[in-house]
Scaffold this motif. Structure first.
Motif, PDB file in Angstrom:
ATOM      1  N   GLN A  20     -17.736  -9.382   8.354  1.00 24.08           N
ATOM      2  CA  GLN A  20     -17.935 -10.524   7.699  1.00 24.08           C
ATOM      3  C   GLN A  20     -17.881 -10.550   5.959  1.00 24.08           C
ATOM      4  O   GLN A  20     -18.396  -9.468   5.385  1.00 24.08           O
ATOM      5  CB  GLN A  20     -19.525 -10.782   7.838  1.00 24.08           C
ATOM      6  CG  GLN A  20     -19.876 -11.089   9.388  1.00 24.08           C
ATOM      7  CD  GLN A  20     -19.536 -12.486   9.754  1.00 24.08           C
ATOM      8  OE1 GLN A  20     -19.403 -13.452   8.950  1.00 24.08           O
ATOM      9  NE2 GLN A  20     -19.224 -12.348  11.080  1.00 24.08           N
ATOM     10  N   LEU A  21     -17.174 -11.521   5.631  1.00 23.68           N
ATOM     11  CA  LEU A  21     -17.053 -11.491   4.131  1.00 23.68           C
ATOM     12  C   LEU A  21     -18.187 -11.576   3.361  1.00 23.68           C
ATOM     13  O   LEU A  21     -18.988 -12.516   3.451  1.00 23.68           O
ATOM     14  CB  LEU A  21     -15.900 -12.421   3.713  1.00 23.68           C
ATOM     15  CG  LEU A  21     -15.553 -12.530   2.143  1.00 23.68           C
ATOM     16  CD1 LEU A  21     -14.931 -11.604   1.499  1.00 23.68           C
ATOM     17  CD2 LEU A  21     -14.608 -13.733   2.056  1.00 23.68           C
ATOM     18  N   GLN A  22     -18.658 -10.620   2.526  1.00 26.39           N
ATOM     19  CA  GLN A  22     -19.868 -10.518   1.674  1.00 26.39           C
ATOM     20  C   GLN A  22     -19.428 -11.253   0.182  1.00 26.39           C
ATOM     21  O   GLN A  22     -20.492 -12.176  -0.106  1.00 26.39           O
ATOM     22  CB  GLN A  22     -20.553  -9.474   1.763  1.00 26.39           C
ATOM     23  CG  GLN A  22     -20.999  -8.828   2.930  1.00 26.39           C
ATOM     24  CD  GLN A  22     -22.393  -9.570   3.678  1.00 26.39           C
ATOM     25  OE1 GLN A  22     -23.417  -9.572   2.986  1.00 26.39           O
ATOM     26  NE2 GLN A  22     -21.894 -10.327   4.693  1.00 26.39           N
ATOM     27  N   ALA A  23     -18.571 -10.740  -0.260  1.00 25.99           N
ATOM     28  CA  ALA A  23     -18.376 -11.116  -1.857  1.00 25.99           C
ATOM     29  C   ALA A  23     -16.700 -10.860  -1.983  1.00 25.99           C
ATOM     30  O   ALA A  23     -16.103  -9.977  -1.716  1.00 25.99           O
ATOM     31  CB  ALA A  23     -19.084 -10.131  -2.689  1.00 25.99           C
ATOM     32  N   SER A  24     -16.412 -11.650  -2.890  1.00 29.55           N
ATOM     33  CA  SER A  24     -14.977 -11.447  -3.439  1.00 29.55           C
ATOM     34  C   SER A  24     -14.893 -11.606  -5.016  1.00 29.55           C
ATOM     35  O   SER A  24     -15.757 -12.468  -5.461  1.00 29.55           O
ATOM     36  CB  SER A  24     -14.039 -12.439  -2.559  1.00 29.55           C
ATOM     37  OG  SER A  24     -14.481 -13.823  -2.967  1.00 29.55           O
ATOM     38  N   VAL A  25     -14.285 -10.830  -5.553  1.00 28.59           N
ATOM     39  CA  VAL A  25     -14.276 -10.646  -7.127  1.00 28.59           C
ATOM     40  C   VAL A  25     -13.052 -10.494  -7.440  1.00 28.59           C
ATOM     41  O   VAL A  25     -12.084  -9.703  -7.009  1.00 28.59           O
ATOM     42  CB  VAL A  25     -15.298  -9.534  -7.443  1.00 28.59           C
ATOM     43  CG1 VAL A  25     -15.459  -9.412  -8.888  1.00 28.59           C
ATOM     44  CG2 VAL A  25     -16.540  -9.440  -6.730  1.00 28.59           C
ATOM     45  N   VAL A  26     -12.701 -11.232  -8.527  1.00 24.54           N
ATOM     46  CA  VAL A  26     -11.329 -11.283  -8.951  1.00 24.54           C
ATOM     47  C   VAL A  26     -11.315 -10.552 -10.508  1.00 24.54           C
ATOM     48  O   VAL A  26     -12.138 -10.768 -11.359  1.00 24.54           O
ATOM     49  CB  VAL A  26     -10.827 -12.752  -9.251  1.00 24.54           C
ATOM     50  CG1 VAL A  26      -9.357 -12.856 -10.054  1.00 24.54           C
ATOM     51  CG2 VAL A  26     -10.909 -13.388  -7.940  1.00 24.54           C
TER      52      VAL A  26
END
Length: 89
Positions: A20-26
Motif C-alpha cells: 500500500q502506498l503510504q507516502a510519495s515525496v518529490v
C-alpha cells in the motif's frame, strides 16, 4: 495497474502486489521521487527518476530505478527516502 499523477509526471502502480502506498515525496528540483509503501509491519522505499517512456506513452513518467529498500521501521523508510531525494541536489 493504476496511473497516478505526481508532480506533473505519471506513475504506473501495480496495486495487486499487496504493498500500500503510504507516502510519495518529490525532490526540490522535481527530478526524483521516493515512494514509501507498506505491507503488514514492513516498509519498502522505491526510487524513481523523471523521464520519458517509449514513444506510445505520452508525457513525462516516473521511471523506477532497480534499487529498493525494505525495512521494519517507518522512520527508517523516511530516512532512506530523504537520502534519495538529497542526491538530486
Amino acid at each position: 495497474m493504476d496511473v497516478i499523477e505526481i508532480a506533473g509526471a505519471n506513475l504506473l502502480r501495480d496495486a495487486a502486489d499487496g504493498w500500500q502506498l503510504q507516502a510519495s515525496v518529490v525532490s526540490q528540483d522535481r527530478t526524483r521521487l521516493a515512494c514509501i509503501l507498506r505491507v503488514g509491519q514492513r516498509f519498502r522505499v522505491e526510487r524513481f527518476l523523471r523521464g520519458h517512456m517509449r514513444p506510445q506513452w505520452h508525457g513525462e513518467w516516473w521511471l523506477q530505478q532497480p534499487q529498493h529498500s525494505i525495512t521494519d521501521s517507518g522512520l527508517q523508510a523516511h530516512v532512506l527516502a530523504d537520502e534519495w531525494l538529497a542526491a538530486a541536489g
